[in-house]
Enzyme design. Structure first.
Site, PDB file in Angstrom:
ATOM      1  CG  HIS A   1       9.315  30.497  42.131  1.00 38.62           C
ATOM      2  ND1 HIS A   1      10.332  31.282  41.644  1.00 38.62           N
ATOM      3  CD2 HIS A   1       8.596  30.098  41.036  1.00 38.62           C
ATOM      4  CE1 HIS A   1      10.231  31.366  40.320  1.00 38.62           C
ATOM      5  NE2 HIS A   1       9.188  30.647  39.933  1.00 38.62           N
TER       6      HIS A   1
ATOM      7  CB  ALA B   1       7.805  34.100  39.820  1.00 40.27           C
TER       8      ALA B   1
ATOM      9  CG  HIS C   1       9.391  33.451  36.008  1.00 41.54           C
ATOM     10  ND1 HIS C   1       8.116  33.900  36.266  1.00 41.54           N
ATOM     11  CD2 HIS C   1       9.416  32.149  36.401  1.00 41.54           C
ATOM     12  CE1 HIS C   1       7.406  32.920  36.799  1.00 41.54           C
ATOM     13  NE2 HIS C   1       8.168  31.844  36.889  1.00 41.54           N
TER      14      HIS C   1
ATOM     15  CE1 TYR D   1       3.540  34.478  36.577  1.00 45.79           C
ATOM     16  CE2 TYR D   1       3.979  32.161  36.993  1.00 45.79           C
ATOM     17  CZ  TYR D   1       3.875  33.457  37.448  1.00 45.79           C
ATOM     18  OH  TYR D   1       4.124  33.733  38.768  1.00 45.79           O
TER      19      TYR D   1
ATOM     20  CG  HIS E   1       5.985  28.760  32.769  1.00 46.10           C
ATOM     21  ND1 HIS E   1       6.344  30.089  32.671  1.00 46.10           N
ATOM     22  CD2 HIS E   1       5.981  28.481  34.105  1.00 46.10           C
ATOM     23  CE1 HIS E   1       6.528  30.596  33.880  1.00 46.10           C
ATOM     24  NE2 HIS E   1       6.326  29.630  34.773  1.00 46.10           N
TER      25      HIS E   1
ATOM     26  CD  GLU F   1       6.293  28.069  38.198  1.00 49.25           C
ATOM     27  OE1 GLU F   1       6.328  29.296  38.384  1.00 49.25           O
ATOM     28  OE2 GLU F   1       5.768  27.561  37.193  1.00 49.25           O
TER      29      GLU F   1
END
Length: 340
Positions: A8, A72, A178, A194, A223, A282
């Site tokens: 991101h 996100a 997400h 999350y 994740h 991430e």
């Protein structure tokens, strides 16, 4: 190649956040809403933001390319209304496009969708089409909970979502499931919301026939799949009790490696088939610090995979590159145009 499927733009220039603040401050004053053209970010500002952040770490950690999307946690679909979300998504996605045009060898674009609580998912289709067909995006992020932690919309398996899924299949792009930020005080955003989102999505898929209706639909659950790999027996048992098989999801559901410790990555790769694991970090995201026990960054997930002794060279190739190119065919085509 080493392809990171989960990145991101968390180092975006402050100007972007200022534009968003002005937008939200004027939600009920349409005449005072900032326009997209009011956002002034130069190419040099983008280069500086990327070079000192994601690109620097990508090179230091031995990566080649990151699938890149807006922040996100700041999609924040629960703020404002559908029009607010649409304007914000266009601005955020256009910035991602610019990053990937400036650094085509290092980043490939994924878009956020202009979701809004209670608003039909099909309203997102025009922006999805614009990003994929006009700007060359290779996928999208899809929030299963636009309400920000209160879960007011139907489950992902409800036919309410089907028009959007039909378009994902037509465009041949996957969606990463997400969530965004949490406005529910019971759920910490990155630590609980999350993981709740990841686990909830998988459970919805497990008890549905969605992939009979959409055999070519593909979802990436980030994740590490939330709680799923670590309770695989529970989910398999629930499926069997319902006369279903957990294995029936494996042509359509994939997991990334955003799990920030060695035992967790070891467990993930022991339980989930290698063909269903995509490398992801991430990085510069939810966890930015170093592990005081090792001195290494928590989100340097490549090191965990490198240390998994049970993985063969073929397994590593699948996780680091082949699986992602298969799940994201538009990325594969993009890389082939670049001679990769």
């Amino acid at each position: 190649m080493i392809i990171d499927c989960h990145g991101h733009f968390t180092t975006a220039p402050r100007t972007l956040h200022d534009w968003r603040a002005r937008q939200l401050a004027a939600v009920n004053e349409p005449a005072n809403q900032p326009k997209a053209g009011d956002l002034k970010i130069s190419d040099d500002e983008i280069r500086e933001a990327i070079a000192g952040g994601q690109l620097k770490m990508q090179r230091e950690r031995g990566g080649d390319l990151t699938i890149f999307s807006p922040i996100a946690g700041q999609m924040a679909h629960h703020l404002g209304n559908q029009q607010t979300s649409y304007a914000w998504s266009e601005v955020a996605n256009d910035l991602i496009y610019r990053v990937c045009e400036l650094f085509p060898d290092n980043f490939a674009p994924v878009c956020q969708l202009p979701q809004s609580p209670g608003q039909a998912p099909e309203n997102c289709i025009p922006e999805l089409r614009r990003c994929v067909e006009q700007l060359g995006f290779v996928g999208c992020n899809l929030s299963p909970d636009p309400s920000g932690g209160y879960w007011k919309d139907p489950p992902l398996t409800d036919r309410w979502w089907y028009p959007l899924y039909e378009e994902l299949v037509r465009l041949d792009v996957p969606a990463m499931v997400h969530v965004s930020s949490s406005c529910n005080p019971c759920f910490h955003g990155t630590g609980a919301h999350y993981i709740n989102g990841d686990t909830t999505a998988f459970m919805q898929f497990l008890l549905s026939d969605i992939f009979k209706d959409f055999p070519k639909l593909r979802f990436v659950i980030p994740h590490g799949g939330g709680a799923v790999p670590y309770h695989w027996g529970r989910y398999r048992g629930i499926a069997l009790d319902q006369k279903r098989e957990i294995e029936s999801l494996l042509s359509n559901v994939f997991f990334d490696t955003c799990v920030y410790h060695q035992p967790g990555v070891e467990f993930l790769t022991n339980v989930v088939p290698v063909e269903n694991i995509l490398f992801g970090s991430e990085m510069i995201g939810a966890v930015r610090g170093r592990n005081p026990d090792t001195g290494e960054y928590f989100d340097d997930t490549k090191k965990y995979l490198d240390a998994c002794a049970r993985l063969s060279a073929e397994d590593r190739h699948k996780i680091f590159e082949a699986n992602t190119r298969r799940v994201y065919p538009r990325l594969d085509a993009r890389l082939k145009k670049l001679g990769k």
